[in-house]
Each structure stands twice: as structure tokens, then as C-alpha cells.
Design a protein around this motif. Structure first.
Motif, PDB file in Angstrom:
ATOM      1  N   UNK A  59     -14.099   1.276  -3.362  1.00 12.16           N
ATOM      2  CA  UNK A  59     -13.347   0.596  -4.223  1.00 12.16           C
ATOM      3  C   UNK A  59     -14.749   0.767  -5.661  1.00 12.16           C
ATOM      4  N   UNK A  60     -14.102   0.605  -7.028  1.00  8.45           N
ATOM      5  CA  UNK A  60     -15.180   0.485  -7.706  1.00  8.45           C
ATOM      6  C   UNK A  60     -16.237   1.917  -7.746  1.00  8.45           C
ATOM      7  N   UNK A  61     -15.003   3.713  -7.639  1.00  7.60           N
ATOM      8  CA  UNK A  61     -15.683   4.504  -7.780  1.00  7.60           C
ATOM      9  C   UNK A  61     -15.905   5.252  -9.391  1.00  7.60           C
ATOM     10  N   UNK A  62     -15.968   6.348  -9.648  1.00  5.01           N
ATOM     11  CA  UNK A  62     -15.857   7.274 -10.962  1.00  5.01           C
ATOM     12  C   UNK A  62     -14.756   7.650 -11.056  1.00  5.01           C
ATOM     13  N   UNK A  63     -14.329   8.669  -9.634  1.00  4.13           N
ATOM     14  CA  UNK A  63     -12.850   8.553  -9.496  1.00  4.13           C
ATOM     15  C   UNK A  63     -11.742   7.622  -9.882  1.00  4.13           C
ATOM     16  N   UNK A 105     -20.646   3.519  -3.193  1.00  7.95           N
ATOM     17  CA  UNK A 105     -22.408   4.143  -2.769  1.00  7.95           C
ATOM     18  C   UNK A 105     -22.062   5.259  -2.075  1.00  7.95           C
ATOM     19  N   UNK A 106     -21.652   5.483  -1.259  1.00  9.45           N
ATOM     20  CA  UNK A 106     -21.136   6.622   0.122  1.00  9.45           C
ATOM     21  C   UNK A 106     -20.881   7.729  -0.391  1.00  9.45           C
ATOM     22  N   UNK A 107     -19.743   7.365  -1.271  1.00  2.50           N
ATOM     23  CA  UNK A 107     -18.696   8.339  -1.935  1.00  2.50           C
ATOM     24  C   UNK A 107     -19.915   8.875  -2.588  1.00  2.50           C
ATOM     25  N   UNK A 108     -20.318   8.901  -3.144  1.00  2.00           N
ATOM     26  CA  UNK A 108     -21.282   8.617  -4.643  1.00  2.00           C
ATOM     27  C   UNK A 108     -22.603   9.810  -3.893  1.00  2.00           C
ATOM     28  N   UNK A 109     -23.186   9.344  -2.967  1.00  3.01           N
ATOM     29  CA  UNK A 109     -24.223   9.712  -1.943  1.00  3.01           C
ATOM     30  C   UNK A 109     -23.595  11.439  -1.720  1.00  3.01           C
TER      31      UNK A 109
END
Length: 500
Positions: A59-63, A105-109
């Protein structure tokens, strides 16, 4: 097994397990300047991450923002009890907060590492779309993270099985005894150890211990998931949480193809995955569907609702075998060769050719019908105009097929057998008790000094129902365990001797 004495190798952080969580831990510690050794008992990196569907829920991702979805980790956390249902009281809400707070943060990483996603997609009871699906498949995680680990200086030792945690006189974990490819045992000293060796669904011993004797002979998707890390940790006082509810009913999957579609063998580099993402978003459905169907029919399983709609499930003798109320996975496992086939007549062929009666689905991506399997997986399909021809083509005895067809109310052809389908176990959710900092806890609730756990090994009572939570936890917990072990290694004394 031969053993030999040798001088102890030394590192700051030692990681056991080369799947998603282990790679995340090793990379994080190495990029903070620590010397890192990663032990993987298999011949290649990947673990259960490499066998997964590949979705991550966050949740809260750029996507989400690009799709106009207003979401937060707090809302994600609030939805977790709905997934756990009647077992919500067994869930570890402190670790649920760790998961939901850090998943974006894990998705961004991962994206920084080169991994690309498409999404977001809905999956109730999530109140908002949160599912991010990896492109082209879960192999992308291992492809990119293994290269990032190499760049970070992680020393990877394949074919090396951790056998025992080593303790100093004060009880601190100071290394691991391991068996290398040559069959010789040796010790590796470390200021901190991260256990990330996956779950125990391939362990006969753990299945028996936690009351799943009926699954001991059912093969695991990941045959290396034998619970080595849980066993070693318990030998130094750690405990397993939720072992009694760790294993779900066995799943069932179509046999994999002998050869993958050519595009699934392409390296998942950014230009290719960016093109795939663009194509899936912008191409007309008629053009995009063949590509999507090749994935869905390669990787997934038949839906249980097919039997409720009139399809039959038969064994090699063409006989129906499910007892009243028997779970499909257990029934298949009882059959010769752990094999079964969906059997249907012309009426069912038409029924399973249109919504909502699909054969398989990739969560929120696509639905595959009978025609898709006949086009993309002819190796699974035996079709004939009548039962005599079907028996000749499939090698199944005609009397068995005739008896099943009569009992199922089949009338006219063409007839189809779709399979084989095999029963498998996929995951065991019983992990070691850990703190929110991923420190392993002993039976008294105290951290075992120098020992951390991540992924399924460090699941700590999390239930992780729904698609995308296991992978999210693998990368969230791996990064946190690697960071905390890295920081603890700075404070820990150098290890010179260990109690072997």
C-alpha cells in the motif's frame, strides 16, 4: 559424510538461504559495508521465491498513485484480520504492522534493483487494489537480486548446507557448521547470523510433529524446503510459532511443460520488461491475450469449481475416485503416480469456454478457458469425438471411462481429458518466534544473541493469507534482518573460536 578440520573462515554477517529473503538480507548488509557470506544448499539461488506466482501486495506505492488509488499502510494493516478470518487471534499483529509499514519500500527497492511490475490489481477482502505482479515471472527477482548481491560483494557458496549453529561460551551465535559440495564439514565464523532457509513443507519430520501425517508422502513444490533453519534454531533454544496450523490442505497443479514459451526464457532486463508492461497496458486484448494465456496455462492450477459444474476427475484407470467430502489434493495423492485428469464431455467443453467458468486464473490478470489450454498446452490435452477414440488416444481403459461418463451424466462428444494434475504442498507457515527487529527469540521470550531470521523461517506467527503477502514479507523481513544484523555486527566482538 567426510569431515575435516580447517581454520574458521570469518565474516561479519552470515546468511543461510539463497531465496528472496536471504538475498535481501545479504545485499542490505553488504551495502552497509559488512563482509557477507551466503550459504545455499541448492545448486542455484532461488528458493521458494523462484517457484512463486510472483505477486507482491503493498500500500502507498507509486503504482497505486498512478492509478488514482489513495491508500496507506495503516489501511492495509486494518484489512489483515479479514484475511485471517477465524484464525485472526493467532496472527501476529506486531509483525503485520512491520509488513504493511515497509512493503511499499520493498517494492521500490526491488524496482531499484531492476525488477518491473504491472498493476495494481484488486483482491477482496482488500478494500483497495494492492497487488503488484512481477514481469515476466518470479524468476525476475532472483535474476536481478543475484546480480546486485554480486556487485555488493556477497560471497555466495552454492551446494553448501548449514548443519549447526555455533555458540560461544556466553551463548552468543558465532557462526555455522556447514557441509560443502565435497561432503566435508567446515566452520564459518560470523558476528551475526541470519536464518532465511524457507519453510518446512518438504520435511517429513516436521509434518509428523505438527499433526500432518497425511501429507508426509505428498511432494513439495520446493523439495529443498526441509526446515533446516528451524531445526538448527530450536537446537539453541528457539521456538516455532503456529506449527499446528502451518500446513494447509495440499494444492493441485498441472504438470509443467517440457519447454517454457520462448518469451519466458528471455532475461528480465529493463528494456524487455518495460516493453512487456507497455504491451499489456496498451495492446488490443486480441493481440495481448496469446501472450498472457501462455503464462497462465504454463504456471497455474485448475480451479476446484470445475467439479461442481459437472467435470469429472479420474485416475489412470479412467475411474472417478474422490470420496464424499474428500479434499481434492488428498484424493489425487492417493492415486497411482499422484496423477489425475479432468474429464469432460461436449456440453462441459462449451460451458468451460466462457466466463465465469474458467479453468485457471492468474490473480486479477487473466482467465484461461478450455480453448486456451488446447492452444497453448496441447501436451495436457487428449481430445476425441467418442469414448473409444479417447481411450485409444489417452491409453486409459475404455470400461473405466465409460463407467465414469455414465455416472457423470455425459452424453455427447467431443470428450476431453486434461492433465496430468499432481498434488503438491506449497508452503508451511510455521516460522520461528522473532521480535519486530527480526531477532530470534528463545522459549523464554528473550533474543538469542547474534541470531536473526527472515522470510518463512522468521515468520513469527504471521498467517500471510492472500496473494502477495508471502513475497512482501520475504523482502521486507530480509531487508530489516540484514540491516539489524549489520548494525549488531559492528558492536559484536570478532569471533576466533566457537563451540563446535
Amino acid at each position: 559424510m567426510r569431515t575435516r578440520r580447517c581454520s574458521m573462515k570469518q565474516c561479519d554477517v552470515l546468511v543461510v538461504g539463497g531465496g528472496g529473503s536471504g538475498l535481501a538480507a545479504a545485499i542490505t548488509a553488504a551495502e552497509e559495508g559488512r563482509s557477507v557470506v551466503l550459504l545455499e544448499k541448492g545448486e542455484k539461488l532461488g528458493g521458494t521465491t523462484g517457484w512463486s506466482i510472483g505477486s507482491i501486495t503493498a500500500a502507498g506505492t507509486p503504482d497505486q498513485r498512478a492509478a488514482g488509488v489513495d491508500d496507506s499502510w495503516q489501511d492495509h494493516l486494518a484489512d489483515m484480520p479479514a484475511w485471517a478470518g477465524d484464525l485472526a487471534h493467532r496472527d501476529n499483529m506486531a509483525l503485520c504492522e512491520v509488513l504493511t509499514r515497509h512493503a511499499a519500500d520493498a517494492v521500490a527497492w526491488l524496482r531499484e534493483s531492476g525488477v518491473e511490475f504491472i498493476g495494481v490489481f484488486e483482491e477482496p477482502p482488500h478494500r483497495r487494489p494492492r497487488m503488484h505482479n512481477v514481469l515476466p515471472n518470479s524468476g525476475s527477482y532472483i535474476y536481478h537480486l543475484s546480480r546486485r548481491a554480486q556487485r555488493a560483494g556477497v560471497q555466495v557458496q552454492l551446494g553448501t548446507r548449514a548443519e549447526k549453529l555455533l555458540q560461544g561460551p556466553d551463548g552468543r551465535i558465532v557462526g555455522v557448521q556447514a557441509c560443502g559440495p565435497d561432503g566435508a564439514s567446515h566452520a564459518i565464523g560470523a558476528r551475526c547470523v541470519v536464518l532465511a532457509g524457507g519453510d518446512f513443507n518438504a520435511s517429513r519430520e516436521f509434518k509428523i510433529e505438527f499433526g500432518n501425517q497425511d501429507q508426509v508422502d505428498i511432494p513439495a513444490v520446493n523439495r529443498l524446503a526441509t526446515g533446516d533453519c528451524q531445526r538448527m534454531a530450536r537446537d539453541v533454544g528457539a521456538v516455532i510459532v503456529n506449527g499446528d496450523i502451518a500446513l494447509n490442505d495440499p494444492r493441485f497443479r498441472f504438470a509443467p511443460p517440457a519447454r517454457l514459451p520462448w518469451f519466458l526464457s528471455l532475461p528480465p532486463v529493463r528494456p524487455i520488461t518495460t516493453l512487456m508492461r507497455w504491451a499489456m497496458r496498451t495492446m488490443p486484448p486480441a493481440l495481448a491475450r496469446p501472450f498472457v494465456m501462455s503464462f497462465v496455462t504454463t504456471a497455474l492450477a485448475p480451479e476446484a469449481h470445475l467439479l461442481k459444474l459437472g467435470a469429472a476427475l479420474v485416475n489412470r484407470a479412467g475411474e472417478a475416485f474422490l470420496g464424499d467430502g474428500e479434499k481434492i489434493g488428498f484424493g489425487i495423492a492417493r492415486q497411482p503416480g499422484n496423477a489425475a485428469w479432468l474429464f469432460m464431455d461436449g456440453e462441459r467443453l462449451q460451458l468451460f469456454s466462457r466466463w465465469p467458468n474458467f479453468i485457471s486464473t492468474a490473480p486479477s490478470v487473466a482467465y484461461a478457458y478450455v480453448d486456451d489450454y488446447q492452444r497453448n498446452r496441447p501436451d495436457l490435452c487428449a481430445r476425441a469425438p467418442d469414448l473409444e477414440a479417447l481411450a485409444a488416444r489417452s491409453g486409459m481403459p475404455l470400461p473405466g471411462l465409460q463407467a465414469t461418463a455414465t455416472a457423470a451424466g455425459f452424453r455427447d462428444g467431443p470428450f476431453l481429458l486434461l492433465g496430468p494434475i499432481h498434488a503438491v504442498t506449497v508452503l508451511a507457515d510455521g516460522g520461528l518466534a522473532v521480535t519486530p527487529q527480526l531477532e530470534v527469540l528463545d522459549a523464554g521470550g528473550h533474543p538469542v544473541p547474534g541470531l536473526y531470521a527472515a522470510g518463512s523461517t522468521g515468520q513469527g506467527g504471521l498467517l500471510l493469507k492472500g496473494h502477495g503477502h508471502h513475497l512482501a514479507w520475504a523482502f521486507v523481513s530480509g531487508r530489516l534482518a540484514g540491516r539489524n544484523a549489520s548494525q549488531a555486527a559492528v558492536r559484536a566482538p570478532a569471533t576466533v573460536h566457537a563451540a563446535a
